[in-house]
Structure formats: C-alpha cells, structure tokens
Design a protein around this motif. Structure first.
Motif, PDB file in Angstrom:
ATOM      1  N   VAL A 373       0.801  -1.260  -0.082  1.00  0.00           N
ATOM      2  CA  VAL A 373      -0.003  -0.092   0.146  1.00  0.00           C
ATOM      3  C   VAL A 373       0.806   1.213   0.244  1.00  0.00           C
ATOM      4  O   VAL A 373       1.973   1.228   0.452  1.00  0.00           O
ATOM      5  CB  VAL A 373      -1.005  -0.168   1.139  1.00  0.00           C
ATOM      6  CG1 VAL A 373      -1.985  -1.014   1.244  1.00  0.00           C
ATOM      7  CG2 VAL A 373      -0.282   0.000   2.406  1.00  0.00           C
ATOM      8  N   HIS A 374       0.296   2.238  -0.600  1.00  0.00           N
ATOM      9  CA  HIS A 374       1.084   3.570  -0.708  1.00  0.00           C
ATOM     10  C   HIS A 374       0.346   4.610   0.099  1.00  0.00           C
ATOM     11  O   HIS A 374      -0.860   4.445   0.139  1.00  0.00           O
ATOM     12  CB  HIS A 374       1.361   3.967  -2.072  1.00  0.00           C
ATOM     13  CG  HIS A 374       1.935   3.012  -2.987  1.00  0.00           C
ATOM     14  ND1 HIS A 374       1.415   1.998  -3.549  1.00  0.00           N
ATOM     15  CD2 HIS A 374       3.377   2.757  -3.322  1.00  0.00           C
ATOM     16  CE1 HIS A 374       2.374   1.045  -4.163  1.00  0.00           C
ATOM     17  NE2 HIS A 374       3.442   1.634  -3.802  1.00  0.00           N
ATOM     18  N   VAL A 375       1.089   5.778   0.670  1.00  0.00           N
ATOM     19  CA  VAL A 375       0.223   6.722   1.335  1.00  0.00           C
ATOM     20  C   VAL A 375      -0.229   7.501   0.183  1.00  0.00           C
ATOM     21  O   VAL A 375       0.120   8.112  -0.886  1.00  0.00           O
ATOM     22  CB  VAL A 375       1.270   7.758   2.081  1.00  0.00           C
ATOM     23  CG1 VAL A 375       0.526   8.496   2.324  1.00  0.00           C
ATOM     24  CG2 VAL A 375       2.024   6.862   3.195  1.00  0.00           C
ATOM     25  N   ASN A 376      -1.610   7.665   0.314  1.00  0.00           N
ATOM     26  CA  ASN A 376      -2.337   8.453  -0.607  1.00  0.00           C
ATOM     27  C   ASN A 376      -2.400  10.098  -0.095  1.00  0.00           C
ATOM     28  O   ASN A 376      -2.995  10.247   0.787  1.00  0.00           O
ATOM     29  CB  ASN A 376      -3.818   8.023  -0.772  1.00  0.00           C
ATOM     30  CG  ASN A 376      -4.835   8.432  -1.832  1.00  0.00           C
ATOM     31  OD1 ASN A 376      -4.294   9.711  -2.456  1.00  0.00           O
ATOM     32  ND2 ASN A 376      -5.912   7.704  -2.459  1.00  0.00           N
ATOM     33  N   LYS A 377      -2.039  11.020  -1.026  1.00  0.00           N
ATOM     34  CA  LYS A 377      -1.870  12.402  -0.667  1.00  0.00           C
ATOM     35  C   LYS A 377      -3.360  12.847  -0.348  1.00  0.00           C
ATOM     36  O   LYS A 377      -3.626  14.066   0.448  1.00  0.00           O
ATOM     37  CB  LYS A 377      -1.236  13.131  -1.448  1.00  0.00           C
ATOM     38  CG  LYS A 377       0.266  12.852  -1.632  1.00  0.00           C
ATOM     39  CD  LYS A 377       1.008  13.827  -2.605  1.00  0.00           C
ATOM     40  CE  LYS A 377       1.168  15.089  -1.596  1.00  0.00           C
ATOM     41  NZ  LYS A 377       1.751  15.236  -0.511  1.00  0.00           N
TER      42      LYS A 377
END
Length: 386
Positions: A373-377
C-alpha cells in the motif's frame, strides 16, 4: 482484486451518464496503538486501497448506491429513523451521515452512486470509515459548495458509525480516511482533535499489509478490555483518562493490577513514541522511524498483550511479525495494524528485501492477503468528469 469499473457500468445500471468520478482511500496505522480512547496521540495514513466509482446528482431526495458484490442500497432522506435492521449496512451509514448534516444546518440531497473497492477482506484499513468519508464529501460537494471542514466531515462519519451502524468507534478511522497523507493527531480535546498532515519522506521504504486471518467474531471482550483497563488505571489515580495523568502517578499506585499498569505504561510510552515519530518524519530520520515502529511492536507484545490471543501463537499477528522480521534480517519494521489479537499487521520493508518479502509472505498467507500500500496524498475526492 476487484475488477476496474468504468463509466459504462454506471450507465448500464442507472440508464444515464455519471457526472463525477469519486474515490476515498482506507487508512492504516503507523503509530499510536490504542491511545485515542484515552485522549492520546496517533499517527495514521490514508492509503491507496480505496473505494472508487461514479456519481450523479438526482432531482429527488433519494440516495441509491450500487456497490459491486453487495445488494443495492436505497435511502429516502425524508426518513432517517434509526433502525436496527440498518446496522452494519451501507444504508445505515448513508442515513447517519445525512442526519448529522441536517442536525447541524447543512444540506443533503439525492444522488446515484456506483462503486467498487480495492480494499481486501481483513486488511484492517477501515472500509466503513472510507465509505462514510466518501458519502460526507459527496454531500459536501454536491449540496454545500465544498465549504465544510474536514473535522466536521469526520465527525459525521463517526456519528453514523456509532448511531446507525452499531459500532462505537472513535474519530481515528475517519480522520485517517478523510485527511490524506500521514495525519499526526492529538486527541487531548477528543471533540475537537488537532490534526497535522505530513508527507511520507522515504522513497526506499515500502508499506506491506499482511492479513494473518483469524475470526474477530469472538474478540469483542478482548478489545474492550484494553480501554477498560486504561480507564480503570486512570480512575485509580484520580483522573478520567490517562492523558490527564502521568507515568509517574501510575508507577506509585499500589492498587493497580498488573494488566492495568502494563497497559497504562504502554499508553504513556506510545504517546512519547508518536511525539518522536512526528519529528522523525519531518526530519527524514529513517533510522528513528523504523526504531519507533519496532518499539511499538515490542510494547504491544509485552505490555498491551494484543499481538495474539493467549496461548494461540500459531496464525497470530505476533507470528506474522516474527516471520516478517526474519525475512528482513531485522532491517525493516512491523507492528499490529488496528485493534489486534487477530487480523492484519503493517510492515515497512526496505527496497533490498521487497521481492523476497512478498514472495515468502505470499507462501505463508496467500497473495490475496499480502498487499503493498502507498500513502495517498488526498482524502475523499469528488471530481467532475470532463
């Protein structure tokens, strides 16, 4: 993973074209495990596992939601009575968010919504909060000119979950889904928490969520024992919540049980870790970032006691963390993600170990239970189609 829906799916179901594209990510916990209910500090991130879809305003007071894999949801906004039959349903959440808006003088109106989700079962990334945040942002954009602040939107989701969904949650999940980036949250004033968003600065570190499995159906008593022990410790030293006191106070209180003391100590230590984590992120201190997460895991294991159900190591989050750290040769970090005892862990994996980590954890848990998972801005997005 779910199929990717298109505008055509909306058109086929509603017999008209959508006006907006929408999305809202879930959240995962970076630090601050079991601190919010005692007015503590937390660090959560919005992620790219998300609910997404298409939207069109209606000229009546009806909300219709079609979510892939679920029964259609139809809500008459003129009838927002709390009904037990609506608990644990999308209908209850729509009704609850609408009621909160109306009670505070904001407008609501009908819309058609077609959604799918990339949030996999057991991820522990708050799919219900993501849905609440999305519904609140739809009401905000379509009927209130987008002028409502993010804390109000988060509170509308919490209200819906508490009163129409049958789950007594705090505001952590709604803030985590509603703000984007990493949220540093201070719950000293639990009715008006202070939120600061921070960029994730480490491009060579990867977040991996691992669903360890296990049923949550019989864990409510274990979950509730944690805040109850913390509140009891606070009361025994003359406070309502631990945030009002200090570690020194509980250290000299002879009437605390061992579990009350241990869990209170976790609270104070974890609060300190979150404060340091904020500085580590702002200063791009990767070594400290990883160290704090691993210290939190140790505290959850030794003090909070929520890394496994007692005497059930096999299949537990603790076992998954042990496996993760072995694969990374103790160079990354991992911890519990959420309430604990079963369910998911969050791992921080350096570039060097990423491929091996995913392959080996897939062997243990299956590829559907191991996701980067990636950090969503961004928080919830409602944007008009061109």
């Amino acid at each position: 993973m779910n199929t990717i829906i298109t505008e055509k799916d909306f058109e086929n179901y509603f017999n008209q074209s959508p006006e907006y594209q929408v999305r809202c990510g879930g959240r995962f916990e970076i630090l601050g495990n079991h601190t919010d209910h005692n007015h503590g500090l937390c660090c959560a991130a919005t992620c790219d596992l998300q609910i997404y879809g298409y939207l069109k305003a209606r000229n009546n007071n009806t909300v219709e939601v079609m979510s892939v894999g679920y029964s259609p949801c139809l809500v008459d906004l003129d009838d927002l009575e709390v009904l037990p039959d609506d608990f644990a349903s999308s209908k209850g959440l729509v009704k609850g968010v609408a009621k909160y808006f109306l009670d505070h003088g904001y407008a609501v109106g009908g819309f058609s919504l077609y959604t799918d989700s990339s949030i996999f079962p057991g991820a522990g990334v708050s799919s219900s909060a993501a849905f609440e945040s999305l519904i609140a942002q739809i009401f905000n954009v379509l009927f209130n000119e987008g002028r409502i602040n993010k804390i109000f939107l988060a509170k509308s989701g919490q209200y819906a979950e508490n009163n129409y969904f049958g789950k007594k949650s705090g505001l952590l999940d709604q803030i985590g889904t509603g703000f984007g980036d990493i949220s540093y949250i201070d719950f000293a004033n639990i009715n008006n928490p202070q939120v600061e968003t921070i960029d994730f600065p480490f491009n060579d570190l990867h977040f991996i969520i691992v669903n360890t499995g296990g049923s949550h159906a019989e864990l409510n008593d274990l979950y509730s024992s944690i805040p109850e022990n913390m509140w009891s410790a606070a009361h025994k030293v003359g406070h309502e919540f631990l945030r009002e006191g200090s570690l020194q106070e509980i250290s000299v209180c002879s009437s605390l049980t061992k579990m009350e003391y241990n869990r209170a100590k976790h609270f104070y230590d974890e609060n300190e870790r979150v404060s340091i984590m904020k500085r580590a992120l702002l200063n791009k201190d990767k070594e400290m970032f990883l160290k704090l997460i691993n210290e939190s895991r140790k505290s959850s294991t030794e003090l909070l006691k929520n890394m496994m159900v007692e005497d059930k190591y096999e299949g537990s989050p603790l076992q998954a963390c042990d496996r993760a750290m072995k694969i990374m040769e103790d160079n990354g970090a991992c911890k519990i993600n959420g309430g604990g005892f079963a369910g998911s862990i969050i791992c921080v994996v350096p570039d060097k170990y990423l491929q091996k980590f995913i392959e080996q954890m897939n062997d243990y848990y299956g590829e559907n239970n191991v996701k980067e998972v990636h950090v969503n801005k961004n928080g919830p997005v409602v944007e008009r189609l061109s």
